[in-house]
Design an enzyme around this catalytic site. Sequence first.
Site, PDB file in Angstrom:
ATOM      1  N   LYS A 188       0.867  -1.182   0.000  1.00  0.00           N
ATOM      2  CA  LYS A 188       0.000   0.000   0.000  1.00  0.00           C
ATOM      3  C   LYS A 188       0.902   1.229   0.000  1.00  0.00           C
ATOM      4  O   LYS A 188       1.116   1.881   1.024  1.00  0.00           O
ATOM      5  CB  LYS A 188      -0.907  -0.057   1.238  1.00  0.00           C
ATOM      6  CG  LYS A 188      -2.271   0.557   0.991  1.00  0.00           C
ATOM      7  CD  LYS A 188      -3.223   0.121   2.084  1.00  0.00           C
ATOM      8  CE  LYS A 188      -4.323   1.130   2.307  1.00  0.00           C
ATOM      9  NZ  LYS A 188      -5.130   1.475   1.164  1.00  0.00           N
TER      10      LYS A 188
ATOM     11  N   GLU B 197      -9.301  -6.450  -8.369  1.00  0.00           N
ATOM     12  CA  GLU B 197      -9.799  -5.664  -7.226  1.00  0.00           C
ATOM     13  C   GLU B 197     -10.287  -4.323  -7.733  1.00  0.00           C
ATOM     14  O   GLU B 197     -10.145  -3.994  -8.913  1.00  0.00           O
ATOM     15  CB  GLU B 197      -8.682  -5.455  -6.188  1.00  0.00           C
ATOM     16  CG  GLU B 197      -7.519  -4.633  -6.733  1.00  0.00           C
ATOM     17  CD  GLU B 197      -6.374  -4.435  -5.744  1.00  0.00           C
ATOM     18  OE1 GLU B 197      -6.578  -4.533  -4.528  1.00  0.00           O
ATOM     19  OE2 GLU B 197      -5.256  -4.162  -6.232  1.00  0.00           O
TER      20      GLU B 197
HETATM   21  C1  LIG Z   1      -6.133  -1.222  -3.753  1.00  0.00           C
HETATM   22  C2  LIG Z   1      -6.934  -1.643  -2.545  1.00  0.00           C
HETATM   23  N1  LIG Z   1      -7.472  -2.892  -2.528  1.00  0.00           N
HETATM   24  C3  LIG Z   1      -8.211  -3.317  -1.477  1.00  0.00           C
HETATM   25  C4  LIG Z   1      -8.425  -2.493  -0.380  1.00  0.00           C
HETATM   26  C5  LIG Z   1      -9.254  -2.992   0.783  1.00  0.00           C
HETATM   27  O1  LIG Z   1      -8.444  -3.158   1.917  1.00  0.00           O
HETATM   28  P1  LIG Z   1      -9.029  -3.057   3.405  1.00  0.00           P
HETATM   29  O2  LIG Z   1     -10.132  -4.035   3.513  1.00  0.00           O
HETATM   30  O3  LIG Z   1      -7.874  -3.420   4.252  1.00  0.00           O
HETATM   31  O4  LIG Z   1      -9.496  -1.661   3.600  1.00  0.00           O
HETATM   32  C6  LIG Z   1      -7.874  -1.201  -0.366  1.00  0.00           C
HETATM   33  C7  LIG Z   1      -8.105  -0.328   0.783  1.00  0.00           C
HETATM   34  O5  LIG Z   1      -7.247   0.155   1.356  1.00  0.00           O
HETATM   35  C8  LIG Z   1      -7.110  -0.769  -1.466  1.00  0.00           C
HETATM   36  O6  LIG Z   1      -6.564   0.453  -1.489  1.00  0.00           O
END
Ligand SMILES: Cc1ncc(COP(=O)(O)O)c(C=O)c1O
Length: 273
Positions: free
Chosen positions: A149, A182
């Site tokens: 991230k 995603e």
């Molecule tokens: C690219 C991406 N995919 C998936 C998610 C979902 O992650 P989470 O459930 O930890 O918020 C996020 C959120 O931060 C994201 O930025």
Amino acid sequence: MYSSVIGGIILDPCMMVIRIDDHMVHRGHGVFDTATISEGCLYELDAHLDRLLVSASKAKIDTPYPRETLRSILIQTTAASGCKTGSIKYWLTAGPGDFLLSPKGCSGPAFYAIVTAATTSASSLQSREGVKAITTSVPMKHPFFAGMKSVNYLPNVLAVMEAEERGAYSSVWIDEEGYVAEGPTMNVAFITKYGELVLPAFDKILSGCTAKRLLALAPKLVESGLLKSVKAARISADEARQCTEMMFLASGLPVMPVLSGTVSLLVMDKLAK
Ligand SMILES: Cc1ncc(COP(=O)(O)O)c(C=O)c1O
């Protein structure tokens, strides 16, 4: 806000700043994560903090403090804000330096956190009524970058802008082999017509904390007979189109039904309980 550069919690919005010579600001050398504040508590903080440290390690960013200190700073910053419903976002960066590409001239890693209150109830309405999603034409990130991230969210920004331009809530990436990946800030999940809950495997995408929580909780719905099975697996765009339900999963949502034809809210309702 908390800033390790200033060395404490800041309550005056005018002082909530990050230096422009921080390697995150001018080179994108930073990673971040978020935790939801619900009824004054930080939901799944440990899972999000662990992911921050994994992202930092992949981005070769050290931390200015041990994990327990970072955790304590996040709790104290949330408490100081007085926010009961919202989120805390936090960043580890290579820190302030000399504007060059290499972080060698940076003074040392920095940690920042900011609390924001939840602004609108629109998302709770959407989570009851469902949203529209599109397949994005923005190129997908390479798995090496999608799995951490980092602050390099330009593809994600463009993907959500494309969705908004087309009257949708958000978009979904399909990889070069035709499998669902995603969304720009969310994972996706499907219920097949046989009652199987399927989440795209995490090999090319971010390992979502909400998706992992769903994988941990959903077996209860198998026991109660609402679902046939639960798995993380590759799911092609064609298979996804045959599914009876689709949902977005992310910390701030946490489960948002996507309307592609008729979507029953039954399973989402059960999970919310
Ligand atoms: C690219 C991406 N995919 C998936 C998610 C979902 O992650 P989470 O459930 O930890 O918020 C996020 C959120 O931060 C994201 O930025």
